[in-house]
Design a protein around this motif. Structure first.
Motif, PDB file in Angstrom:
ATOM      1  N   ILE A 197      -6.647   4.396  -6.112  1.00 48.12           N
ATOM      2  CA  ILE A 197      -6.191   4.148  -7.482  1.00 48.12           C
ATOM      3  C   ILE A 197      -5.147   3.038  -7.501  1.00 48.12           C
ATOM      4  O   ILE A 197      -5.177   2.138  -8.361  1.00 48.12           O
ATOM      5  CB  ILE A 197      -5.622   5.440  -8.102  1.00 48.12           C
ATOM      6  CG1 ILE A 197      -6.690   6.534  -8.192  1.00 48.12           C
ATOM      7  CG2 ILE A 197      -5.047   5.159  -9.491  1.00 48.12           C
ATOM      8  CD1 ILE A 197      -6.138   7.909  -8.523  1.00 48.12           C
ATOM      9  N   ALA A 198      -4.202   3.077  -6.559  1.00 49.37           N
ATOM     10  CA  ALA A 198      -3.150   2.064  -6.502  1.00 49.37           C
ATOM     11  C   ALA A 198      -3.733   0.677  -6.293  1.00 49.37           C
ATOM     12  O   ALA A 198      -3.283  -0.310  -6.905  1.00 49.37           O
ATOM     13  CB  ALA A 198      -2.166   2.410  -5.380  1.00 49.37           C
ATOM     14  N   GLN A 199      -4.739   0.588  -5.421  1.00 53.54           N
ATOM     15  CA  GLN A 199      -5.375  -0.707  -5.193  1.00 53.54           C
ATOM     16  C   GLN A 199      -6.095  -1.195  -6.451  1.00 53.54           C
ATOM     17  O   GLN A 199      -6.047  -2.389  -6.784  1.00 53.54           O
ATOM     18  CB  GLN A 199      -6.365  -0.592  -4.022  1.00 53.54           C
ATOM     19  CG  GLN A 199      -5.691  -0.395  -2.674  1.00 53.54           C
ATOM     20  CD  GLN A 199      -6.679  -0.127  -1.561  1.00 53.54           C
ATOM     21  OE1 GLN A 199      -7.848   0.230  -1.800  1.00 53.54           O
ATOM     22  NE2 GLN A 199      -6.221  -0.283  -0.318  1.00 53.54           N
ATOM     23  N   ARG A 200      -6.716  -0.245  -7.135  1.00 53.11           N
ATOM     24  CA  ARG A 200      -7.451  -0.616  -8.359  1.00 53.11           C
ATOM     25  C   ARG A 200      -6.512  -1.082  -9.457  1.00 53.11           C
ATOM     26  O   ARG A 200      -6.824  -2.013 -10.211  1.00 53.11           O
ATOM     27  CB  ARG A 200      -8.286   0.575  -8.830  1.00 53.11           C
ATOM     28  CG  ARG A 200      -9.198   0.252 -10.002  1.00 53.11           C
ATOM     29  CD  ARG A 200     -10.217   1.345 -10.245  1.00 53.11           C
ATOM     30  NE  ARG A 200      -9.644   2.583 -10.731  1.00 53.11           N
ATOM     31  CZ  ARG A 200      -9.724   3.742 -10.093  1.00 53.11           C
ATOM     32  NH1 ARG A 200     -10.351   3.812  -8.921  1.00 53.11           N
ATOM     33  NH2 ARG A 200      -9.173   4.833 -10.593  1.00 53.11           N
ATOM     34  N   LEU A 201      -5.336  -0.416  -9.532  1.00 55.87           N
ATOM     35  CA  LEU A 201      -4.377  -0.756 -10.584  1.00 55.87           C
ATOM     36  C   LEU A 201      -3.417  -1.861 -10.153  1.00 55.87           C
ATOM     37  O   LEU A 201      -2.627  -2.340 -10.975  1.00 55.87           O
ATOM     38  CB  LEU A 201      -3.591   0.493 -10.993  1.00 55.87           C
ATOM     39  CG  LEU A 201      -4.401   1.632 -11.609  1.00 55.87           C
ATOM     40  CD1 LEU A 201      -3.488   2.787 -12.005  1.00 55.87           C
ATOM     41  CD2 LEU A 201      -5.202   1.150 -12.813  1.00 55.87           C
ATOM     42  N   GLY A 202      -3.461  -2.213  -8.889  1.00 60.57           N
ATOM     43  CA  GLY A 202      -2.621  -3.295  -8.415  1.00 60.57           C
ATOM     44  C   GLY A 202      -1.160  -2.940  -8.257  1.00 60.57           C
ATOM     45  O   GLY A 202      -0.294  -3.817  -8.434  1.00 60.57           O
ATOM     46  N   GLY A 203      -0.846  -1.710  -7.939  1.00 59.04           N
ATOM     47  CA  GLY A 203       0.552  -1.333  -7.731  1.00 59.04           C
ATOM     48  C   GLY A 203       0.851   0.082  -8.161  1.00 59.04           C
ATOM     49  O   GLY A 203       0.111   1.023  -7.818  1.00 59.04           O
ATOM     50  N   GLU A 204       1.934   0.259  -8.928  1.00 57.80           N
ATOM     51  CA  GLU A 204       2.380   1.582  -9.349  1.00 57.80           C
ATOM     52  C   GLU A 204       1.321   2.282 -10.204  1.00 57.80           C
ATOM     53  O   GLU A 204       0.600   1.644 -10.980  1.00 57.80           O
ATOM     54  CB  GLU A 204       3.679   1.478 -10.140  1.00 57.80           C
ATOM     55  CG  GLU A 204       4.889   1.075  -9.312  1.00 57.80           C
ATOM     56  CD  GLU A 204       5.232   2.114  -8.264  1.00 57.80           C
ATOM     57  OE1 GLU A 204       5.173   3.322  -8.591  1.00 57.80           O
ATOM     58  OE2 GLU A 204       5.532   1.734  -7.120  1.00 57.80           O
ATOM     59  N   ILE A 205       1.264   3.608 -10.033  1.00 57.61           N
ATOM     60  CA  ILE A 205       0.307   4.420 -10.787  1.00 57.61           C
ATOM     61  C   ILE A 205       1.072   5.177 -11.867  1.00 57.61           C
ATOM     62  O   ILE A 205       1.906   6.037 -11.564  1.00 57.61           O
ATOM     63  CB  ILE A 205      -0.408   5.420  -9.865  1.00 57.61           C
ATOM     64  CG1 ILE A 205      -1.077   4.687  -8.702  1.00 57.61           C
ATOM     65  CG2 ILE A 205      -1.435   6.230 -10.656  1.00 57.61           C
ATOM     66  CD1 ILE A 205      -1.659   5.612  -7.646  1.00 57.61           C
ATOM     67  N   PRO A 206       0.830   4.870 -13.141  1.00 55.07           N
ATOM     68  CA  PRO A 206       1.576   5.536 -14.212  1.00 55.07           C
ATOM     69  C   PRO A 206       1.319   7.044 -14.253  1.00 55.07           C
ATOM     70  O   PRO A 206       0.183   7.496 -14.118  1.00 55.07           O
ATOM     71  CB  PRO A 206       1.048   4.862 -15.487  1.00 55.07           C
ATOM     72  CG  PRO A 206       0.450   3.566 -15.021  1.00 55.07           C
ATOM     73  CD  PRO A 206      -0.086   3.843 -13.662  1.00 55.07           C
ATOM     74  N   ARG A 207       2.403   7.814 -14.391  1.00 57.65           N
ATOM     75  CA  ARG A 207       2.354   9.273 -14.585  1.00 57.65           C
ATOM     76  C   ARG A 207       1.560   9.975 -13.477  1.00 57.65           C
ATOM     77  O   ARG A 207       0.838  10.923 -13.734  1.00 57.65           O
ATOM     78  CB  ARG A 207       1.750   9.604 -15.949  1.00 57.65           C
ATOM     79  CG  ARG A 207       2.466   8.991 -17.140  1.00 57.65           C
ATOM     80  CD  ARG A 207       3.753   9.722 -17.448  1.00 57.65           C
ATOM     81  NE  ARG A 207       3.491  11.066 -17.877  1.00 57.65           N
ATOM     82  CZ  ARG A 207       3.159  11.398 -19.126  1.00 57.65           C
ATOM     83  NH1 ARG A 207       3.071  10.445 -20.059  1.00 57.65           N
ATOM     84  NH2 ARG A 207       2.954  12.651 -19.460  1.00 57.65           N
TER      85      ARG A 207
END
Length: 285
Positions: free
Chosen positions: A250-260
């Protein structure tokens, strides 16, 4: 000398065609805190009443402190402590008077005032049961169960009606009794209580023992975790046995921090409910 406080082999109790207890095996070592869990009607109370000597079994072999409880004498009664689900009804006696009276029945009882302090009733020593709250009456029941310094203590739903603070105080009392070497058989509907107090937990359903192990080992029966996060403004949830790998993805997909982001591992309650559901499904099949 036996190292077991309680042994049961093939324990069975029939009521007509109903098998309230169905071939149950149990071995509780001396000094252990053992929690017996199960839904209403599972056979918990019947099992405990047989072990206490208050109910006759249909079949099986049972030894409690080396004695068949079905033929127990006064000496056996002096060695066990029993706390029932119903609260104390000694309406004519104050808390201290009730304990003083009970203490006379034993050769080496606990000190009455020390016992009142241990259960948090020092300030209510002169009060009669009808003036106590439900939780305070349960504390008095605990005091009456331990006043004789029992080798084996049966606690049936002991913290029903307790507020969170009172429950924690009660847990401290049980830990103190454990330190004294008292064997404790506990029934409770509070999974957190069983997990905190018990060395081992037995789960009973339809009169059968369907699981028996340490709290940690029982939790491990369910390896799934639930991962929750916000993505593209939407709340997402996914169950997985590999939560770290999923979070990395998920972090790789979102490019960093994962919200909530939250990762919740399976609890003892999750395992308990799953086991009961499976057993009910088998019995309905």
């Amino acid at each position: 000398m036996s190292t077991s406080a309680i042994t049961a082999s093939g324990l069975t109790k029939h009521y007509g065609d109903k098998r309230a207890v169905d071939g149950l095996d149990l071995d509780i070592p001396i000094g252990e805190v053992f929690a017996l869990l199960g839904p209403n009607g599972a056979g918990k109370s019947t099992t405990v009443e047989i072990l206490e000597g208050f109910r006759k079994r249909t079949a099986g072999d049972v030894r409690v402190l080396g004695v068949d409880p079905q033929h127990a004498d006064r000496r056996f009664r002096e060695r066990i402590g029993v706390m029932l689900q119903s609260t104390s009804d000694r309406a004519m006696l104050s808390a201290r008077e009730a304990l003083t009276h009970a203490a006379r029945l034993y050769a080496h009882p606990r000190d009455v005032d020390e016992t009142l302090e241990a259960v948090g009733l020092t300030d209510k020593a002169g009060a009669k049961p009808q003036t106590l709250s439900g939780g305070q009456r349960r504390r008095l029941d605990v005091a009456l169960a331990v006043i004789g310094r029992p080798e084996l203590l049966f606690l049936d739903e002991p913290t029903t009606g307790f507020d969170p603070e009172a429950r924690r105080q009660f847990w401290g009392l049980i830990e103190g009794l454990r330190g004294d070497g008292t064997t404790i058989l506990l029934t409770t509907h509070y999974l957190d209580e069983a997990e905190y107090l018990a060395d081992r937990i037995g789960i009973i359903a339809n009169g059968k023992m369907i699981a028996l192990d340490t709290p940690k080992a029982l939790r491990a029966l369910n390896q799934e975790s639930t991962v929750s996060w916000i993505e593209n403004g939407e709340h997402r949830t996914e169950s997985t046995v590999a939560p770290t790998a999923l979070v990395v993805e998920i972090a790789q997909r979102l490019g960093g921090e994962i919200p909530r982001l939250s990762v919740v591992h399976a609890s003892l309650e999750d395992v308990y409910l799953e086991l009961i559901h499976e057993q009910n499904g088998k019995s309905d099949a």
